[in-house]
Motif scaffolding. Sequence first.
Motif, PDB file in Angstrom:
ATOM      1  N   LEU A 397       0.928  -1.185   0.334  1.00  0.00           N
ATOM      2  CA  LEU A 397       0.017   0.076   0.102  1.00  0.00           C
ATOM      3  C   LEU A 397       0.723   1.267  -0.088  1.00  0.00           C
ATOM      4  CD1 LEU A 397      -2.695   1.284   0.106  1.00  0.00           C
ATOM      5  CD2 LEU A 397      -2.729   0.962   2.731  1.00  0.00           C
ATOM      6  N   ARG A 398       1.961   1.227   0.835  1.00  0.00           N
ATOM      7  CA  ARG A 398       2.891   2.453   0.879  1.00  0.00           C
ATOM      8  C   ARG A 398       3.606   2.737  -0.466  1.00  0.00           C
ATOM      9  NH1 ARG A 398       4.080   0.265   5.885  1.00  0.00           N
ATOM     10  NH2 ARG A 398       5.966  -0.953   5.151  1.00  0.00           N
ATOM     11  N   ASP A 399       3.880   1.416  -1.412  1.00  0.00           N
ATOM     12  CA  ASP A 399       4.667   1.651  -2.700  1.00  0.00           C
ATOM     13  C   ASP A 399       3.471   2.357  -3.494  1.00  0.00           C
ATOM     14  OD1 ASP A 399       6.743   0.551  -1.187  1.00  0.00           O
ATOM     15  OD2 ASP A 399       6.726  -1.217  -1.980  1.00  0.00           O
ATOM     16  N   TRP A 400       2.331   1.669  -3.755  1.00  0.00           N
ATOM     17  CA  TRP A 400       1.395   2.043  -4.647  1.00  0.00           C
ATOM     18  C   TRP A 400       2.120   2.345  -6.136  1.00  0.00           C
ATOM     19  CZ3 TRP A 400      -3.726   1.394  -3.627  1.00  0.00           C
ATOM     20  CH2 TRP A 400      -4.433   2.273  -4.674  1.00  0.00           C
ATOM     21  N   SER A 401       2.463   1.224  -6.606  1.00  0.00           N
ATOM     22  CA  SER A 401       2.799   1.346  -7.931  1.00  0.00           C
ATOM     23  C   SER A 401       2.017   1.745  -9.113  1.00  0.00           C
ATOM     24  CB  SER A 401       3.769  -0.089  -8.383  1.00  0.00           C
ATOM     25  OG  SER A 401       2.614  -0.838  -8.479  1.00  0.00           O
ATOM     26  N   GLN A 402       2.683   1.885 -10.312  1.00  0.00           N
ATOM     27  CA  GLN A 402       1.776   2.546 -11.405  1.00  0.00           C
ATOM     28  C   GLN A 402       0.752   1.298 -11.765  1.00  0.00           C
ATOM     29  OE1 GLN A 402       1.332   5.406 -13.041  1.00  0.00           O
ATOM     30  NE2 GLN A 402      -0.304   4.397 -13.931  1.00  0.00           N
ATOM     31  N   GLY A 403       1.458   0.119 -11.746  1.00  0.00           N
ATOM     32  CA  GLY A 403       0.410  -1.210 -11.933  1.00  0.00           C
ATOM     33  C   GLY A 403      -0.686  -1.180 -10.883  1.00  0.00           C
ATOM     34  N   THR A 404      -0.501  -0.896  -9.567  1.00  0.00           N
ATOM     35  CA  THR A 404      -1.592  -1.024  -8.609  1.00  0.00           C
ATOM     36  C   THR A 404      -2.477   0.071  -9.005  1.00  0.00           C
ATOM     37  OG1 THR A 404       0.074  -1.800  -6.878  1.00  0.00           O
ATOM     38  CG2 THR A 404      -1.828  -0.941  -6.206  1.00  0.00           C
ATOM     39  N   HIS A 405      -1.880   1.297  -9.227  1.00  0.00           N
ATOM     40  CA  HIS A 405      -2.974   2.540  -9.710  1.00  0.00           C
ATOM     41  C   HIS A 405      -3.780   2.414 -10.941  1.00  0.00           C
ATOM     42  CE1 HIS A 405      -3.578   6.567  -9.890  1.00  0.00           C
ATOM     43  NE2 HIS A 405      -3.384   6.607 -11.046  1.00  0.00           N
ATOM     44  N   THR A 406      -3.176   1.702 -11.802  1.00  0.00           N
ATOM     45  CA  THR A 406      -4.194   1.274 -12.990  1.00  0.00           C
ATOM     46  C   THR A 406      -5.240   0.336 -12.674  1.00  0.00           C
ATOM     47  OG1 THR A 406      -2.122   1.787 -14.342  1.00  0.00           O
ATOM     48  CG2 THR A 406      -3.971   0.636 -15.420  1.00  0.00           C
ATOM     49  N   TRP A 407      -4.753  -0.736 -11.970  1.00  0.00           N
ATOM     50  CA  TRP A 407      -5.474  -1.679 -11.485  1.00  0.00           C
ATOM     51  C   TRP A 407      -6.757  -1.373 -10.677  1.00  0.00           C
ATOM     52  CZ3 TRP A 407      -6.263  -2.936  -6.199  1.00  0.00           C
ATOM     53  CH2 TRP A 407      -6.954  -3.868  -5.821  1.00  0.00           C
ATOM     54  N   TYR A 408      -6.554  -0.333  -9.671  1.00  0.00           N
ATOM     55  CA  TYR A 408      -7.517   0.240  -8.890  1.00  0.00           C
ATOM     56  C   TYR A 408      -8.445   1.003  -9.486  1.00  0.00           C
ATOM     57  CZ  TYR A 408      -9.816   1.741  -4.617  1.00  0.00           C
ATOM     58  OH  TYR A 408     -10.728   2.342  -3.762  1.00  0.00           O
ATOM     59  N   LEU A 409      -8.093   2.065 -10.238  1.00  0.00           N
ATOM     60  CA  LEU A 409      -8.932   2.604 -11.091  1.00  0.00           C
ATOM     61  C   LEU A 409      -9.959   1.942 -11.929  1.00  0.00           C
ATOM     62  CD1 LEU A 409      -6.554   5.591 -12.270  1.00  0.00           C
ATOM     63  CD2 LEU A 409      -8.554   5.688 -10.607  1.00  0.00           C
ATOM     64  N   LYS A 410      -9.386   0.633 -12.618  1.00  0.00           N
ATOM     65  CA  LYS A 410     -10.231  -0.337 -13.281  1.00  0.00           C
ATOM     66  C   LYS A 410     -11.159  -0.970 -12.409  1.00  0.00           C
ATOM     67  CE  LYS A 410      -9.626  -4.021 -16.726  1.00  0.00           C
ATOM     68  NZ  LYS A 410      -8.875  -4.740 -17.513  1.00  0.00           N
TER      69      LYS A 410
END
Length: 562
Positions: A397-410
């Motif tokens: 959760l602290r790192d919040w990579s771009q992959g995590t960001h894209t997945w979450y919005l989707k």
Amino acid sequence: LLSLYYRRHAHPTTFLLAFAFVAALALSNQQTSVLLILPSGTLTLLHYLLTHPSPVSEKLTTTVIATSLGAAVLLALYLQPVYSSYFVQSENTWGAVFTLHGLIVHMFRMEYGTFSLANSKLKYAQTDFWRTVHDYTEFTLNQVHHPGLWVLLGIGVIGGLIKGRDRLFTAMLLLLLLFYIMFFGALANLPLESDLFRSVQERFWLQPFIITCFLIGQGASIAMDAVRTVAPVVSKTLSDLSVAVATFAVAYLYVTSNWSDLDHSGNTIIEDFGTALIAPLRNDSILLTKGDILTNSVRYVRSFNGYRRDVHHFDVEMLRAPWYVPRVKRHHTTVVFPGTMYSPQPGGFDILSFLEANSNKTVYVAYEVIPGDKKWQQKYSKIPTGIADMFIADKKLRDWSQGTHTWYLKTVRKTFKSKLEEWATARPKREPWEDLVITDYWASVYRMANFMIGRGEDLRKNSKRTQAADLEELAIEMLEHLLAAQGPDPYVTVLSAKLLSRISVVKLQITHPSKPNFKQLKDQTLAAIDIYLRHAPLLPPAQRDTTEIAQMRKQRDQFLKM
């Protein structure tokens, strides 16, 4: 009709028929089986033994047959869960019915309290006994909503008690009705002040209503006797036929007048809720649910529709039972259970150990685990990913990579603007269970928006302004949509308006007045504050924050001067 037939042509078959009919209505649950079947069967057979002119041997034979058939039908109902456990091996069968002790526990609902409507461990505020009696009486009068039926009910009661041939039967019916109301009213442990809990109790008020119907039928019969006395030309057959026609006419009137409210043939709101709940979940993930609607809606779409069979679904409350884990392990072989059941007792496991044992899978929960189990908070957080929340390791959760960001919005967009919103407007007159579903949906929209705004603030501090802007824009869109719908719970509306005003103020403060979007942000902020100030003062005292309301008024005045 049964009452009319009984009064006109009383013989053994009538008693068996009447008893079977009442029993069929009562067999929906063990409360009414005990409170209606046993007393009504006993009183019916007692009345038969005392009043019918048949030989004693015939009476005893009829009594034995009726009692044996009733007991056999009642016990046969419990063969289904036994069959399901042994041969079907269904993962959703309740209780350890494969043992004699488990079957007895299941039959008497010992986990809940035998005659309780809710788990006796849940300390709900109890409704006053006389309030329960009053509400049942009001419910009955609403069911008998035609004045003509009230008259027949009065004739059936008063006339039955006056006429010698009907006195014993009428007294027995009234005694049975009084017994049910008093006994059930004293034991029902759900507060009637809640529309949801009231709807649960009303299901148990339908069974004794059959007694009211018997009395109405008796009143019709007594009325026709009076007509024949005044006008002897009216034959017995004609009077019986008139009452039968009137009975079917009343039934037709009830069906046609209530059809639009009671027609749920196209109502898929619970199915849509279950679909929306598991649609955003990752493949081969684990879902923990707690509560009837959450658990049963997911079971339906997985079992009946075959949707998302890859998701491993478990009920949190059932995980606490010693018989549940051994049963579901046969169906979910890739899921690791680090103990015999979800319990702090020796040999049990908690959520932290469950998460670590299944670290190769994503675990979701809707909505909470058992209160008191908080060790998982040492290493994990929960983030809203729709109606369900996802457990995520704090480091990730602290790192919040771009992959995590894209997945979450989707993932969020899969739940946002789901079919559930259509039900909020397409069916304005909803049942309490449907209202709960819609409220849960709007609450999930608020939780997601709240998380995204908080996450956006953290990302902005770490110079990840693009990711922060993505989250904030979607959060603002969701909050504006929620507030425009005017369907959520008032408390959710107030929280959402406060959240929207907060993020709007932040954006306004970093936007120069000369910018084209400054006025739009100012109007957005004032609109959110107005919604807050319109709803917040109307909240119950426990939810109302008078200091915050004063601050919001002061903030509105400041923005109006800008």
